[in-house]
Scaffold this motif. Structure first.
Motif, PDB file in Angstrom:
ATOM      1  N   ALA A   1       0.856  -1.194   0.000  1.00 31.79           N
ATOM      2  CA  ALA A   1       0.000   0.000   0.000  1.00 31.79           C
ATOM      3  C   ALA A   1       0.886   1.236   0.000  1.00 31.79           C
ATOM      4  CB  ALA A   1      -0.901  -0.006   1.234  1.00 31.79           C
ATOM      5  N   PRO A   2       0.583   2.207  -0.866  1.00 32.01           N
ATOM      6  CA  PRO A   2       1.361   3.454  -0.849  1.00 32.01           C
ATOM      7  C   PRO A   2       1.253   4.127   0.522  1.00 32.01           C
ATOM      8  CG  PRO A   2       0.021   3.336  -2.838  1.00 32.01           C
ATOM      9  CD  PRO A   2      -0.420   2.216  -1.938  1.00 32.01           C
ATOM     10  N   ASP A   3       2.384   4.547   1.040  1.00 29.31           N
ATOM     11  CA  ASP A   3       2.402   5.194   2.346  1.00 29.31           C
ATOM     12  C   ASP A   3       1.849   6.613   2.228  1.00 29.31           C
ATOM     13  OD1 ASP A   3       2.827   5.317   5.064  1.00 29.31           O
ATOM     14  OD2 ASP A   3       4.969   5.745   4.913  1.00 29.31           O
ATOM     15  N   PHE A   4       1.276   7.091   3.292  1.00 31.86           N
ATOM     16  CA  PHE A   4       0.790   8.472   3.349  1.00 31.86           C
ATOM     17  C   PHE A   4       0.765   8.924   4.789  1.00 31.86           C
ATOM     18  CE2 PHE A   4      -3.035   5.821   3.509  1.00 31.86           C
ATOM     19  CZ  PHE A   4      -3.684   6.315   4.623  1.00 31.86           C
ATOM     20  N   THR A   5       0.722  10.224   4.957  1.00 31.40           N
ATOM     21  CA  THR A   5       0.573  10.840   6.277  1.00 31.40           C
ATOM     22  C   THR A   5      -0.519  11.898   6.161  1.00 31.40           C
ATOM     23  OG1 THR A   5       2.923  10.498   6.743  1.00 31.40           O
ATOM     24  CG2 THR A   5       1.758  12.083   8.127  1.00 31.40           C
TER      25      THR A   5
ATOM     26  N   LEU B   1      -1.604  13.002  13.905  1.00 26.17           N
ATOM     27  CA  LEU B   1      -0.908  12.654  12.675  1.00 26.17           C
ATOM     28  C   LEU B   1      -0.958  11.141  12.500  1.00 26.17           C
ATOM     29  CD1 LEU B   1       0.667  14.259  10.531  1.00 26.17           C
ATOM     30  CD2 LEU B   1       2.748  13.643  11.748  1.00 26.17           C
ATOM     31  N   VAL B   2      -1.443  10.678  11.348  1.00 26.30           N
ATOM     32  CA  VAL B   2      -1.528   9.252  11.063  1.00 26.30           C
ATOM     33  C   VAL B   2      -0.666   8.956   9.846  1.00 26.30           C
ATOM     34  CG1 VAL B   2      -3.049   7.354  10.371  1.00 26.30           C
ATOM     35  CG2 VAL B   2      -3.871   9.080  11.985  1.00 26.30           C
ATOM     36  N   LYS B   3       0.288   8.046  10.035  1.00 31.61           N
ATOM     37  CA  LYS B   3       1.150   7.595   8.944  1.00 31.61           C
ATOM     38  C   LYS B   3       0.856   6.117   8.732  1.00 31.61           C
ATOM     39  CE  LYS B   3       5.858   7.572   7.281  1.00 31.61           C
ATOM     40  NZ  LYS B   3       7.237   7.952   7.513  1.00 31.61           N
ATOM     41  N   LEU B   4       0.438   5.751   7.532  1.00 29.42           N
ATOM     42  CA  LEU B   4       0.037   4.377   7.265  1.00 29.42           C
ATOM     43  C   LEU B   4       1.123   3.380   7.660  1.00 29.42           C
ATOM     44  CD1 LEU B   4      -2.085   2.425   6.123  1.00 29.42           C
ATOM     45  CD2 LEU B   4      -0.965   2.678   3.906  1.00 29.42           C
TER      46      LEU B   4
END
Length: 172
Positions: A34-38, A46-49
């Motif tokens: 899954a592409p990471d995102f924040t 703050l949520v970072k996958l």
């Protein structure tokens, strides 16, 4: 003369190297990471996958103006409640241009509540290659996309809960 040919080739070689070293992510399809995102939640968390590895993550792209999205919200809320205390995280990413304000207004008027994040610039949606809303991705504990669901769905159905429980029970 040979020197001139080599100097003329330098721009072509540089271009080939740049194109060959592209850092473009793989498309968000089943079987790929899954592409990471924040992104920020509505309360500023703050949520970072990639920080959620070890949990099964359901990433739902939605919008307040989308009828099928609004129809599936109650089942998403029930699913989130059913998964409390388990290695599961739901991230509902709104693509509303109004961002946090639009989402909070919608929740205030509707009485709904989701673990919502705002992607007002649609950057994360583009990374995932969404073509509309709702679109949902089920990501395993290693960060690999297991399922992509296009369109609305009843997320609290027994077969869906059994599937997610099965995914959660597998070793990382």
């Amino acid at each position: 003369m040979k020197r001139m040919k080599i100097f003329r080739m330098i721009p072509i070689i540089v271009l080939a190297l740049l194109l060959g070293c592209s850092r473009e992510q793989k498309p968000a399809i089943e079987g790929n990471p899954a592409p990471d995102f924040t992104l920020n939640t509505l309360n500023g968390e703050l949520v970072k996958l990639s920080d959620l590895k070890g949990q099964v993550v359901l990433v739902n792209f939605w919008a307040t103006w989308c009828p099928p999205c609004r129809e599936e919200i109650p089942s998403l809320m029930r699913l989130d409640a059913a998964m409390a205390g388990k290695p599961f995280r739901m991230l509902c990413i709104s693509i509303d241009e109004g961002g946090k304000v639009a989402i909070e207004e919608f929740f205030r008027k509707s009485g709904y509540a989701l673990p919502a994040l705002s992607d007002a610039d649609k950057r994360v949606g583009k990374t995932y290659g969404i073509t509309g809303v709702p679109e949902t991705f089920v990501i395993d504990k290693r960060g690999v996309i297991l399922k992509k669901v296009v369109g609305g769905m009843e997320w609290d159905q027994p077969d869906v809960i059994a599937y997610l429980n099965d995914v959660m029970s597998k070793p990382q």
